[in-house]
Design an enzyme around this catalytic site. Sequence first.
Site, short mmCIF file in Angstrom:
data_model
loop_
_atom_site.label_atom_id
_atom_site.label_comp_id
_atom_site.label_asym_id
_atom_site.label_seq_id
_atom_site.Cartn_x
_atom_site.Cartn_y
_atom_site.Cartn_z
N LYS A 114 -34.44 8.34 -32.98
CA LYS A 114 -35.81 8.84 -33.08
C LYS A 114 -36.49 8.47 -34.39
CE LYS A 114 -34.87 12.82 -30.06
NZ LYS A 114 -34.80 14.31 -29.99
N THR A 173 -27.19 5.94 -32.45
CA THR A 173 -25.76 5.82 -32.70
C THR A 173 -24.94 6.64 -31.72
OG1 THR A 173 -25.85 7.65 -34.30
CG2 THR A 173 -26.08 5.40 -35.16
N ASN A 204 -21.87 9.03 -31.73
CA ASN A 204 -21.17 9.89 -32.69
C ASN A 204 -19.80 10.26 -32.15
OD1 ASN A 204 -23.49 10.86 -34.80
ND2 ASN A 204 -24.32 10.55 -32.74
N GLU A 232 -20.39 7.47 -37.08
CA GLU A 232 -21.49 7.08 -36.20
C GLU A 232 -21.50 5.57 -36.02
OE1 GLU A 232 -25.29 9.06 -37.02
OE2 GLU A 232 -24.27 10.06 -38.68
N TYR A 278 -22.13 9.07 -23.89
CA TYR A 278 -21.82 10.48 -24.11
C TYR A 278 -20.68 10.94 -23.22
CZ TYR A 278 -26.06 10.88 -26.90
OH TYR A 278 -27.01 10.71 -27.87
N ARG A 337 -20.11 -1.72 -47.49
CA ARG A 337 -20.59 -1.06 -48.70
C ARG A 337 -20.16 0.39 -48.69
NH1 ARG A 337 -25.02 2.26 -47.53
NH2 ARG A 337 -26.09 1.82 -45.55
N PHE A 377 -30.41 7.22 -50.42
CA PHE A 377 -31.61 6.42 -50.63
C PHE A 377 -32.80 7.32 -50.97
CE2 PHE A 377 -28.76 3.81 -48.19
CZ PHE A 377 -28.92 2.55 -48.76
#
Length: 312
Positions: free
Chosen positions: A196, A202, A204, A257, A269, A282, A287
């Site tokens: 969204k 993703t 999960n 995720e 799901y 990384r 952020f």
Amino acid sequence: MVTIGVFDGVHRGHQQLINHAVQQARRRNLPCVLMTFDPHPSEVVRPGSHPAQLTTLRRRAELVEQLGVDVFCVLPFTREVSRIPAEEFVHEFLVERLHAAEVVVGENFTFGYKAAGNIDLLTKLGERFGFEVSSDALVSGPVRRAGDPTETSVTFSSTYVRSCIDAGDVGAAASALGRFHRLEGIVVRGAGRGGKELGFPTANLSTPEHAAIPADGVYACWFTHRRQNSELPGTTYPAAVSVGSNPTFSGTERTVEAYVLDVTDADFYGEHVALDFVQRLRGMERFSSVEALIEQMHRDVAETRRVLGVDR
């Protein structure tokens, strides 16, 4: 023909031992039986000390079957089993139940109450009960750790592999395993922010309690979806995977995720999936804005494509 051990990870050292057992079984025209334990013995002997689990029992069974093992025997490791004296353990399980003609173990193998049994005792018991004993030396090989341009020789062990995964060095873990480290789980509903707000929906993962989850960061992975109760190998996709607590959104819960590349209409799901960790891209970062995070995620996806050799 019997080989015994936890065999968590089925790493390159385990593989050599199992190959030896399989070869001996074929030479004798006997089935090769692998005996393992569940739960991990350390959790029973010292509750709360269960090491991170590198492979589920089902995955372990698949891997050893590929190596030629005929029977995957799981001994429920209880407090009562942990208290069985070494000689009684051999008589009850190796002689009476498995009728072992030969037992193949690693040179550091111990057994019985308080790990009192060793190779010497096993050999003496073999002479008494009529089975042979073979022991294999631990296996070493060259490994290059992340950030180190030189190779070093290490002894392959589950403990070493766990240390690599805990540090996020999935490349070194793969060198010791002989394949990529795999994390399995069921896809559950998350915060819903990925699709969204960010444009990166993703999957999960809810992982097993003691699963060996790599250090926080972003990884290039292969994502395999296999439907429940299916014997088919499943469908594999490239994926950029985030492990951590989403610090940009002040998250507190550690999550796994997976953004599955080039898949727009799949609904995972409730499905069982597996992640094979290829390379850490990384560390986890906070952020200053959502826009900065989105820019970085685009770079992560591009780097994932490069690492996995996947075209857009």
